[in-house]
Design a protein around this motif. Structure first.
Motif, short mmCIF file in Angstrom:
data_model
loop_
_atom_site.label_atom_id
_atom_site.label_comp_id
_atom_site.label_asym_id
_atom_site.label_seq_id
_atom_site.Cartn_x
_atom_site.Cartn_y
_atom_site.Cartn_z
N GLU A 200 47.79 40.99 5.82
CA GLU A 200 47.61 42.29 5.16
C GLU A 200 47.72 43.43 6.17
O GLU A 200 48.35 44.46 5.92
CB GLU A 200 46.25 42.32 4.47
CG GLU A 200 45.97 43.62 3.72
CD GLU A 200 44.59 43.63 3.06
OE1 GLU A 200 44.15 44.71 2.65
OE2 GLU A 200 43.96 42.56 2.98
N GLY A 201 47.10 43.24 7.34
CA GLY A 201 47.14 44.27 8.36
C GLY A 201 48.54 44.51 8.91
O GLY A 201 48.96 45.65 9.13
N LEU A 202 49.29 43.44 9.10
CA LEU A 202 50.66 43.55 9.64
C LEU A 202 51.64 44.13 8.61
O LEU A 202 52.68 44.68 8.99
CB LEU A 202 51.15 42.19 10.13
CG LEU A 202 50.53 41.72 11.45
CD1 LEU A 202 50.82 40.22 11.66
CD2 LEU A 202 51.06 42.53 12.63
N LEU A 203 51.31 43.99 7.34
CA LEU A 203 52.18 44.53 6.29
C LEU A 203 51.77 45.94 5.85
O LEU A 203 52.42 46.53 4.99
CB LEU A 203 52.16 43.60 5.07
CG LEU A 203 52.84 42.25 5.22
CD1 LEU A 203 52.61 41.39 3.99
CD2 LEU A 203 54.34 42.42 5.47
N LYS A 204 50.73 46.46 6.46
CA LYS A 204 50.15 47.73 6.01
C LYS A 204 51.13 48.89 6.02
O LYS A 204 51.11 49.75 5.15
CB LYS A 204 48.94 48.07 6.91
CG LYS A 204 48.20 49.33 6.51
CD LYS A 204 46.98 49.53 7.40
CE LYS A 204 46.21 50.78 7.01
NZ LYS A 204 45.01 50.96 7.87
#
Length: 207
Positions: A200-204
């Motif tokens: 989720e963080g890397l796709l933010k």
């Protein structure tokens, strides 16, 4: 024989030329850093998607004026090219992948963290699936209780290769937007919880 010679020549010339191109692209773009100004002095795991690897050395330089990091790179030929290229930026490498020598390279990475090295890793590399977080980064962080910084590099002008990772090459005279998360502690998380959080963080910042 011809293939062997051509590869030997490529390993001599391509990394040097590649490093010059990376410097040129960085210098000819405006830069924005959306990131904490400082991070801990303790070793950190820096993670970005494989397709955004090219300009990562400059985000690392934003935090560490004196490089002290090892990047996990595929042992295959393209990985050797990347390894020799990033050495021009003061970064060392560990050769390994999810499908070959994975246990060995994980042990080496854990040992390197304990020796004080930062680690750079592409959680979906070296062969994908794209934008899926493999177990290695989670095991590494939990075994050493090392915090993770998630990194994204988003140029406003770029070429995108037709490769499995949709590799991004910035064009000159645009803007390089660097994003970095606060330090993330996954040491007490279940593996699937950690995987979801990192993904989720890397796709933010995906458009």
């Amino acid at each position: 024989m011809l293939k062997k010679v051509s590869r030997s020549l490529a390993l001599i010339f391509v990394p040097f030329i590649g490093s010059l191109i990376i410097r040129f692209l960085y210098l000819t773009n405006k830069k924005n850093f959306y990131a904490p100004q400082t991070i801990t002095d303790k070793p950190v795991i820096f993670a970005c998607w494989h397709g955004e690897l090219l300009m990562l050395p400059y985000l690392y330089k934003f935090y560490r004026k004196k490089p002290h990091a090892k990047v996990l790179i595929s042992p295959h030929f393209d990985g050797k090219l990347i390894s020799r290229t990033i050495k021009y930026f003061g970064l060392e490498t560990l050769a390994g992948s999810s499908d070959k020598n994975s246990a060995r390279v994980l042990i080496q990475a854990i040992k390197s963290i304990k020796e004080g090295y930062d680690i750079g890793i592409t959680p979906d590399g070296p062969k994908g699936p794209r934008h899926e977080v493999a177990d290695g980064i989670i095991v590494m962080a939990q075994k050493t209780k090392t915090k993770i910084v998630l990194v994204s590099v988003k140029p406003t002008k770029f070429w995108q290769l037709n490769s499995w990772d949709k590799f991004v090459i910035p064009k000159p005279f645009g803007i390089l937007n660097y994003y970095a998360s606060s330090e993330i502690d996954i040491s007490e998380m279940e593996i699937e919880e950690a995987r979801s959080l990192l993904k989720e963080g890397l796709l933010k910042h995906e458009s």
